[in-house]
Scaffold this motif. Structure first.
Motif, PDB file in Angstrom:
ATOM      1  N   THR A  95      64.045  20.469  33.251  1.00  0.00           N
ATOM      2  CA  THR A  95      65.175  20.099  32.403  1.00  0.00           C
ATOM      3  C   THR A  95      65.031  20.444  30.923  1.00  0.00           C
ATOM      4  N   SER A  96      63.831  20.357  30.394  1.00  0.00           N
ATOM      5  CA  SER A  96      63.725  20.504  28.938  1.00  0.00           C
ATOM      6  C   SER A  96      62.692  21.525  28.482  1.00  0.00           C
ATOM      7  N   TYR A  97      61.897  22.037  29.384  1.00  0.00           N
ATOM      8  CA  TYR A  97      60.872  22.989  28.993  1.00  0.00           C
ATOM      9  C   TYR A  97      61.467  24.382  28.837  1.00  0.00           C
ATOM     10  N   SER A  98      61.119  25.049  27.762  1.00  0.00           N
ATOM     11  CA  SER A  98      61.556  26.432  27.539  1.00  0.00           C
ATOM     12  C   SER A  98      60.474  27.370  28.060  1.00  0.00           C
ATOM     13  N   LYS A  99      60.798  28.081  29.099  1.00  0.00           N
ATOM     14  CA  LYS A  99      59.827  28.956  29.747  1.00  0.00           C
ATOM     15  C   LYS A  99      59.290  29.997  28.763  1.00  0.00           C
ATOM     16  N   GLN A 100      57.975  30.208  28.816  1.00  0.00           N
ATOM     17  CA  GLN A 100      57.308  31.164  27.944  1.00  0.00           C
ATOM     18  C   GLN A 100      57.027  32.465  28.686  1.00  0.00           C
ATOM     19  N   SER A 101      56.749  33.512  27.944  1.00  0.00           N
ATOM     20  CA  SER A 101      56.474  34.814  28.564  1.00  0.00           C
ATOM     21  C   SER A 101      55.228  34.775  29.436  1.00  0.00           C
ATOM     22  N   THR A 102      54.330  33.851  29.164  1.00  0.00           N
ATOM     23  CA  THR A 102      53.100  33.737  29.953  1.00  0.00           C
ATOM     24  C   THR A 102      53.288  32.915  31.220  1.00  0.00           C
ATOM     25  N   ASP A 103      54.450  32.293  31.376  1.00  0.00           N
ATOM     26  CA  ASP A 103      54.714  31.485  32.573  1.00  0.00           C
ATOM     27  C   ASP A 103      55.220  32.371  33.708  1.00  0.00           C
ATOM     28  N   PRO A 104      54.745  32.155  34.925  1.00  0.00           N
ATOM     29  CA  PRO A 104      55.268  32.942  36.047  1.00  0.00           C
ATOM     30  C   PRO A 104      56.701  32.553  36.369  1.00  0.00           C
ATOM     31  N   ASP A 105      57.463  33.498  36.894  1.00  0.00           N
ATOM     32  CA  ASP A 105      58.856  33.222  37.237  1.00  0.00           C
ATOM     33  C   ASP A 105      58.975  32.141  38.312  1.00  0.00           C
ATOM     34  N   PHE A 106      57.966  32.037  39.156  1.00  0.00           N
ATOM     35  CA  PHE A 106      57.999  31.066  40.250  1.00  0.00           C
ATOM     36  C   PHE A 106      57.457  29.704  39.835  1.00  0.00           C
ATOM     37  N   MET A 107      57.253  29.503  38.565  1.00  0.00           N
ATOM     38  CA  MET A 107      56.615  28.289  38.053  1.00  0.00           C
ATOM     39  C   MET A 107      57.238  27.015  38.614  1.00  0.00           C
ATOM     40  N   LEU A 108      58.558  26.883  38.510  1.00  0.00           N
ATOM     41  CA  LEU A 108      59.225  25.648  38.910  1.00  0.00           C
ATOM     42  C   LEU A 108      59.156  25.450  40.427  1.00  0.00           C
ATOM     43  N   GLU A 109      59.332  26.515  41.188  1.00  0.00           N
ATOM     44  CA  GLU A 109      59.265  26.394  42.641  1.00  0.00           C
ATOM     45  C   GLU A 109      57.865  25.996  43.095  1.00  0.00           C
ATOM     46  N   LEU A 110      56.852  26.605  42.521  1.00  0.00           N
ATOM     47  CA  LEU A 110      55.481  26.255  42.878  1.00  0.00           C
ATOM     48  C   LEU A 110      55.186  24.806  42.510  1.00  0.00           C
ATOM     49  N   ALA A 111      55.617  24.394  41.339  1.00  0.00           N
ATOM     50  CA  ALA A 111      55.392  23.013  40.913  1.00  0.00           C
ATOM     51  C   ALA A 111      56.066  22.035  41.875  1.00  0.00           C
ATOM     52  N   HIS A 112      57.272  22.349  42.284  1.00  0.00           N
ATOM     53  CA  HIS A 112      57.975  21.481  43.232  1.00  0.00           C
ATOM     54  C   HIS A 112      57.241  21.425  44.562  1.00  0.00           C
ATOM     55  N   TYR A 113      56.780  22.559  45.041  1.00  0.00           N
ATOM     56  CA  TYR A 113      56.060  22.617  46.316  1.00  0.00           C
ATOM     57  C   TYR A 113      54.785  21.785  46.266  1.00  0.00           C
ATOM     58  N   GLU A 114      54.098  21.815  45.138  1.00  0.00           N
ATOM     59  CA  GLU A 114      52.879  21.024  45.012  1.00  0.00           C
ATOM     60  C   GLU A 114      53.203  19.534  44.861  1.00  0.00           C
TER      61      GLU A 114
END
Length: 250
Positions: A95-114
């Protein structure tokens, strides 16, 4: 008017959360303040790291610390319980995090899966749910267990690691059911689009019976006959009932 004590409390917590931008209360010595800063931050970092080990492995130590620091300083948690910190971190990313260039595109999906493993492990059983025998599937009202989650992702989250980081989404989503079995162990089950559709309809219409369920599915899959849909749904839901993914009303 706020009391002096209240003002000191607010200064104390503001400094704990973001010491670079908020001065410590003047009457607290730096040595003691440093202990509090480390204690609070390390507790939060520890809970987040234990809940998201794969995501953490994709970052350098400093990169991960910076991410947790942003969460710690910017996110207003709605729950006071440590057990809920992982869910609060996921909400922060979503909701509030601004994705950085160093973050993977799948960041949110992976976090949800974990996170969902923890979510299912601590979910509370509901008294209105009863185990569903396979011979009851044809007539009973069907419910998705409160101890099960019907999920889909556009990235192969189950295979991501430090050594494998996909650069683009899959051509077709991957589907999973995550559930807690009779031994209170969390299980991950790979499924398919049709199973995901069946479960999503049951979740949206709790108590639906098999015949009505097949009619709903037919709207999405008109290429199949009613007999094909019925037999396919019966086989799938019987297997899900055996695992406790599908239940009925008590």
């Amino acid at each position: 008017m706020p009391s002096h004590f209240t003002e000191v409390q607010q200064q104390f917590m503001a400094h704990i959360r973001d010491p670079n931008h908020n001065k410590k209360p003047i009457n607290i010595e730096e040595r003691r303040m440093a202990i509090y800063r480390d204690l609070f931050f390390n507790n939060v970092e520890g809970f987040v790291s234990s809940a998201f080990p794969v995501l953490k492995s994709l970052y350098t130590k400093s990169g991960w610390q910076n991410l947790i620091r942003l969460f710690f300083s910017q996110h207003n948690c709605k729950s006071p319980y440590f057990l809920d910190i992982a869910g609060e971190f996921l909400e922060f990313l979503a909701t509030s995090y601004s994705k950085q260039s160093t973050d993977p595109d799948f960041m949110l999906e992976l976090a949800h899966y974990e996170w969902v493993e923890l979510d299912v492990s601590v979910a509370q059983a509901q008294e209105h749910e009863a185990a569903l025998q396979t011979n009851q599937v044809t007539n009973a009202g069907l419910l998705l267990s409160c101890l099960a989650r019907n999920l889909s992702y556009t990235y192969p989250v189950h295979t991501i690691s430090k050594g494998y980081q996909p650069e683009s989404p899959l051509t077709e989503p991957c589907y999973f059911v995550v559930y807690r079995d009779s031994d209170d162990e969390v299980q991950f089950l790979s499924t398919n689009a049709m199973t995901a559709l069946l479960l999503s309809i049951i979740e949206a219409q709790p108590g639906i019976n098999l015949n009505l369920l097949c009619q709903e599915v037919a709207r999405h899959a008109p290429q199949f006959s009613q007999e094909q849909l019925y037999q396919g749904a019966l086989n799938t839901l019987s297997a899900m009932a055996e695992r406790g993914v599908i239940v009925t009303k008590s």
